[in-house]
Design a protein around this motif. Sequence first.
Motif, PDB file in Angstrom:
ATOM      1  N   LEU A 192       0.817  -1.219   0.000  1.00 30.65           N
ATOM      2  CA  LEU A 192       0.000   0.000   0.000  1.00 30.65           C
ATOM      3  C   LEU A 192       0.848   1.265   0.000  1.00 30.65           C
ATOM      4  N   THR A 193       2.037   1.184   0.575  1.00 28.96           N
ATOM      5  CA  THR A 193       2.863   2.394   0.662  1.00 28.96           C
ATOM      6  C   THR A 193       3.241   2.918  -0.726  1.00 28.96           C
ATOM      7  N   SER A 194       3.157   2.058  -1.720  1.00 25.12           N
ATOM      8  CA  SER A 194       3.542   2.485  -3.067  1.00 25.12           C
ATOM      9  C   SER A 194       2.355   3.027  -3.857  1.00 25.12           C
ATOM     10  N   THR A 195       1.165   2.938  -3.281  1.00 30.71           N
ATOM     11  CA  THR A 195      -0.023   3.300  -4.044  1.00 30.71           C
ATOM     12  C   THR A 195      -0.081   4.799  -4.289  1.00 30.71           C
ATOM     13  N   GLY A 196      -0.324   5.162  -5.547  1.00 34.33           N
ATOM     14  CA  GLY A 196      -0.430   6.582  -5.870  1.00 34.33           C
ATOM     15  C   GLY A 196      -1.708   7.177  -5.348  1.00 34.33           C
ATOM     16  N   LEU A 197      -2.808   6.527  -5.674  1.00 39.65           N
ATOM     17  CA  LEU A 197      -4.120   7.063  -5.305  1.00 39.65           C
ATOM     18  C   LEU A 197      -4.976   5.916  -4.785  1.00 39.65           C
ATOM     19  N   ILE A 198      -5.733   6.218  -3.748  1.00 42.75           N
ATOM     20  CA  ILE A 198      -6.672   5.236  -3.217  1.00 42.75           C
ATOM     21  C   ILE A 198      -8.042   5.890  -3.203  1.00 42.75           C
ATOM     22  N   SER A 199      -8.985   5.285  -3.907  1.00 45.53           N
ATOM     23  CA  SER A 199     -10.346   5.803  -3.833  1.00 45.53           C
ATOM     24  C   SER A 199     -11.171   4.840  -3.001  1.00 45.53           C
ATOM     25  N   VAL A 200     -12.060   5.413  -2.217  1.00 45.67           N
ATOM     26  CA  VAL A 200     -12.875   4.594  -1.310  1.00 45.67           C
ATOM     27  C   VAL A 200     -14.339   4.953  -1.519  1.00 45.67           C
ATOM     28  N   VAL A 201     -15.175   4.003  -1.200  1.00 47.13           N
ATOM     29  CA  VAL A 201     -16.572   4.156  -1.558  1.00 47.13           C
ATOM     30  C   VAL A 201     -17.314   5.105  -0.619  1.00 47.13           C
ATOM     31  N   SER A 202     -16.808   5.315   0.587  1.00 44.45           N
ATOM     32  CA  SER A 202     -17.519   6.197   1.524  1.00 44.45           C
ATOM     33  C   SER A 202     -16.541   6.836   2.492  1.00 44.45           C
ATOM     34  N   ARG A 203     -17.026   7.889   3.158  1.00 42.92           N
ATOM     35  CA  ARG A 203     -16.204   8.557   4.166  1.00 42.92           C
ATOM     36  C   ARG A 203     -15.893   7.618   5.319  1.00 42.92           C
ATOM     37  N   PHE A 204     -16.854   6.768   5.633  1.00 45.73           N
ATOM     38  CA  PHE A 204     -16.657   5.839   6.753  1.00 45.73           C
ATOM     39  C   PHE A 204     -15.505   4.890   6.456  1.00 45.73           C
ATOM     40  N   THR A 205     -15.509   4.338   5.261  1.00 44.74           N
ATOM     41  CA  THR A 205     -14.427   3.417   4.907  1.00 44.74           C
ATOM     42  C   THR A 205     -13.093   4.153   4.845  1.00 44.74           C
ATOM     43  N   ARG A 206     -13.124   5.386   4.369  1.00 48.27           N
ATOM     44  CA  ARG A 206     -11.893   6.183   4.341  1.00 48.27           C
ATOM     45  C   ARG A 206     -11.343   6.376   5.752  1.00 48.27           C
ATOM     46  N   SER A 207     -12.258   6.699   6.660  1.00 46.12           N
ATOM     47  CA  SER A 207     -11.834   6.930   8.036  1.00 46.12           C
ATOM     48  C   SER A 207     -11.278   5.659   8.675  1.00 46.12           C
ATOM     49  N   ARG A 208     -11.962   4.542   8.441  1.00 44.83           N
ATOM     50  CA  ARG A 208     -11.480   3.268   9.004  1.00 44.83           C
ATOM     51  C   ARG A 208     -10.122   2.894   8.404  1.00 44.83           C
ATOM     52  N   PHE A 209      -9.976   3.125   7.123  1.00 45.81           N
ATOM     53  CA  PHE A 209      -8.707   2.804   6.457  1.00 45.81           C
ATOM     54  C   PHE A 209      -7.572   3.665   7.027  1.00 45.81           C
ATOM     55  N   LEU A 210      -7.838   4.949   7.181  1.00 47.13           N
ATOM     56  CA  LEU A 210      -6.782   5.849   7.673  1.00 47.13           C
ATOM     57  C   LEU A 210      -6.470   5.627   9.149  1.00 47.13           C
ATOM     58  N   SER A 211      -7.353   4.921   9.848  1.00 48.22           N
ATOM     59  CA  SER A 211      -7.084   4.659  11.272  1.00 48.22           C
ATOM     60  C   SER A 211      -5.918   3.691  11.443  1.00 48.22           C
ATOM     61  N   TRP A 212      -5.648   2.865  10.456  1.00 54.48           N
ATOM     62  CA  TRP A 212      -4.515   1.945  10.588  1.00 54.48           C
ATOM     63  C   TRP A 212      -3.427   2.193   9.547  1.00 54.48           C
ATOM     64  N   SER A 213      -3.772   2.911   8.509  1.00 56.15           N
ATOM     65  CA  SER A 213      -2.796   3.123   7.447  1.00 56.15           C
ATOM     66  C   SER A 213      -2.010   4.416   7.700  1.00 56.15           C
ATOM     67  N   THR A 214      -0.743   4.415   7.314  1.00 57.63           N
ATOM     68  CA  THR A 214       0.065   5.621   7.464  1.00 57.63           C
ATOM     69  C   THR A 214       0.116   6.435   6.174  1.00 57.63           C
ATOM     70  N   ILE A 215      -0.691   6.044   5.217  1.00 60.67           N
ATOM     71  CA  ILE A 215      -0.704   6.773   3.947  1.00 60.67           C
ATOM     72  C   ILE A 215      -1.237   8.191   4.151  1.00 60.67           C
ATOM     73  N   SER A 216      -0.623   9.142   3.489  1.00 64.72           N
ATOM     74  CA  SER A 216      -1.035  10.530   3.646  1.00 64.72           C
ATOM     75  C   SER A 216      -2.494  10.700   3.209  1.00 64.72           C
ATOM     76  N   PRO A 217      -3.322  11.365   4.027  1.00 57.77           N
ATOM     77  CA  PRO A 217      -4.763  11.442   3.734  1.00 57.77           C
ATOM     78  C   PRO A 217      -5.077  12.068   2.379  1.00 57.77           C
ATOM     79  N   HIS A 218      -4.189  12.943   1.876  1.00 51.75           N
ATOM     80  CA  HIS A 218      -4.554  13.579   0.603  1.00 51.75           C
ATOM     81  C   HIS A 218      -4.499  12.602  -0.562  1.00 51.75           C
ATOM     82  N   ARG A 219      -3.949  11.422  -0.337  1.00 51.34           N
ATOM     83  CA  ARG A 219      -3.955  10.400  -1.398  1.00 51.34           C
ATOM     84  C   ARG A 219      -5.217   9.538  -1.369  1.00 51.34           C
ATOM     85  N   VAL A 220      -6.055   9.735  -0.372  1.00 53.80           N
ATOM     86  CA  VAL A 220      -7.225   8.858  -0.189  1.00 53.80           C
ATOM     87  C   VAL A 220      -8.495   9.666  -0.442  1.00 53.80           C
ATOM     88  N   LYS A 221      -9.162   9.380  -1.547  1.00 54.43           N
ATOM     89  CA  LYS A 221     -10.323  10.157  -1.971  1.00 54.43           C
ATOM     90  C   LYS A 221     -11.591   9.305  -1.929  1.00 54.43           C
TER      91      LYS A 221
END
Lengths: 352, 534
Positions: free
Chosen positions: A120-149
């Motif tokens: 995942l650290t190499s991923t350029g862009l991550i799109s998620v289906v909802s804000r909830f999933t984005r929030s849950r993903f960012l709770s454990w991932s260290t990926i910069s939030p601006h890459r997660v839309k």
Amino acid sequence: MTEAFGALGGIQKFNRDWVTALAELDSIEQIELLVRRQSPVNGLPERVTQHCPRLGKPGYVAAALSKAKDLGPDDVILCGHIHLMPLAFLVASMTGAKTWLQLHGVEAWSKPGPLIRRALTSTGLISVVSRFTRSRFLSWSTISPHRVKVLPTAVSENFNPGNAPVDLKARMELTGKRVLLTVGRMASNEAYKGQDRVIYALPRILEREPDTVYLVVGDGDDRPRLEALTKSLTVEQHVRFLGSVEGSDLVSLYRIADLFVMPSEGEGFGIVFLEAMACGCRALGLNSGGSIDALSGSQLGYTCDADELAGAIVDILGSPRGSAEPASSRFSRRAFDACVADMTKVLAGLAS
Amino acid sequence: MTSQCGRYVISYNGEIYNYKSLRAGLESAGTRFATDSDTEVVLEMFRRYGTDMFNHLRGMYALAIWDTLERRMLLARDPFGIKPLYYADDGWTCRVASQVKALRAIGQISDDPEPAGHVGFLLFGSVPEPFTLWREIRAVPAGTYVWVDRSGIGAPRKYFDLPSLYECDSARSTDDSLSEAIEDSVRHHMVADVPVGAFLSSGLDSSVLVAMMSKCATTPIKTVTVGFEEFRGTSADEVPLAEEVASAFNTQHTTRLVSREEFEQDLPKILHAMDQPTIDGINIWFASKACAEIGLKVAVSGLGGDEISAGYPTFRVLPNWYRKTRFAGKIPGLGSMLRGILAPLRPLTGINAKAVGMLEYGGSLAGLYLLKRGLFMPWELPDLVGRELAREGLKRLDPLENLERSGYRNADTPGARISVLEQSCYMRNQLLRDADWASMAHSLEVRVPFVDPVLQRQVFRHGRPTSKAEIAKVSSLLPKAMLTRQKSGFETPVENWISKCGIESKTPKATEHWSRRWARSINQHFGDGCAFSH
């Protein structure tokens, strides 16, 4: 991707919409899909080809690596499932191509193994289906939030507020009844869709709305438990298990229902809320998870806490019906396509 | 404010000190202004130059500009991060504010804690940006701008590079040019439509600023010194020397004594105003309060003086430590093995917590900086916040990488590297942030002439920080005692007060340094990260 064109299911539909939106962009020359399961395909968008390598996982990996030799830094690897990220990472490392991962829901809520986390650290862009999933993903991932839309699912134009067959209500003996509807799997290992919550709430609903009927669409190994529950609460006369319903029959059910209700605790998004609202049916979900996005808080549909379910259902049944237009336009294919186009620009601007 | 063309709308917090010259340039190019404010100048600069305008602005600012045509918003902070700016992006909605508290007050932002923020506070005594205590709230990094459009918030783009200030210039700086640079910065920082006062300690930095302000002003300036009964007659007492300086420069001087009783009375207000946890800020709270009491709206502070003149012990100690540990510190596993052996023996041997990590962190200046500036050490965190929060926090913060991002390695000399680290970490995350919340709580604007890119570019033309001795030459009227006085910082007797006022953490170690005990108390006040779980 596991599946896309020719396959049934929400994720498969999302993948088709995603690829189709990309294929319509001038900046995209060609899209080659590698899917895990073969499905009969009736036509593909221009510039899209779909391959299904044989020989299981080894064949799939070999095909992906074979394709890698054609990729360069200006190309993009679309990854339709987080579990495919290690392979996407490998191909991206070999080619310098950027990776765009789509997350759908529950698969991204808890921390995966180190291999996937590394990928995942190499991923350029991550799109998620909802804000909830984005929030849950960012709770454990260290990926910069601006890459997660957030890229929410689009509702198909097949779901619209046209007329139901004139005699459908009569045939289903629903004339004069208040109709509640849930559409969702009944899997005992998930059991989060909340059909049991509605059944538990029925006695209190029936006190105020005695002509209420609850239609339960979907199937699975949890169905016997739910059927037994209706008997133990003596509401079996007011609950009908319809099994799997699809296509125009499902659209008709949405059109005759007074309220679509799915008090689910674990929705990544909840496309069925949108389908119902696009057909002119009011929709109610819980104040938690991805349902909030599909219902746009309470702007498009209704949300409530789990312990307020019966009261909320009665209140909504007593209020006038709204318009289907806001839901179908906000989550239209056009809006989805524009969102995908924006994200290609974001991806182009990100360092790989 | 909306631009005259109607396209841009700005929300802006700060001061542009060179707005008059920028305005004159714009007017000569045909712009007509409707107001006298610097805000309108910023808007016009943006209309004309876009994000290139940041290379022309001299000042402190946090701003948001909405482009009604492109339907996107620009967020930006000044080069050093004097003014704070935070955002919360949930994927659909991006909310922006000058304080974390303001975003929290909206009520629609996730309560999920940010482990990196909690761990960062315990490591450094302040929360390192871009993190805050809440996962969804982040700081716009200092010296960057970022676009927000319908795809959400974009990647921060740097427009200012701190290490580049240290690029050597063949025209070697002279004493006169240092004096001129300080005077120029002070003149710019005195541009205001209200009287500008000054915090005056017994230190060289604030005294030099007062000297320059007196030179620039046409009437005596107001100066304020905070004193404490507990320090009377001790070397920590700032009052006598500050009064001597005030007398030398004929200022309208106020000495404001603060008692333990007043500290106890103000403590709830201090904690309420404290936007993010910090172990500092008490001094500026009372200095700002004293300024407000005498009617000042703007005050100059010597903050940043130690960073440009190698005034901290780090400038002396770290190069020495680095020479001794640089080779052994690079042997993989040796440092952590040694620490693993020594750390459990600390209760028996009494060895310092920092000493056991000397080899583990000795391979880089950033590691040694963490050791020197660190409040608690990384290996102490599990006992403080639990194993899981400590592990997650360290992973997400990556403290050494966080320090590496300052770009300190790009500076050529050891002094310049340490100055970059100090300015990027301690000054930005602690001193400047504390100055903001503590002064704003008293409706006072604090200005910091040493934290100025124009001044620093001039001062650092040698490729290294200047020295206190060089700064002292700026004014011949400074008292002799000041030049020989041991550096004490701007101290408060908080050490004595906290043990008597009931805020102190329930589980302090009696022998622990007061700053660590104070940090434990502040950490508890801010919730301890107890909501953290996976």
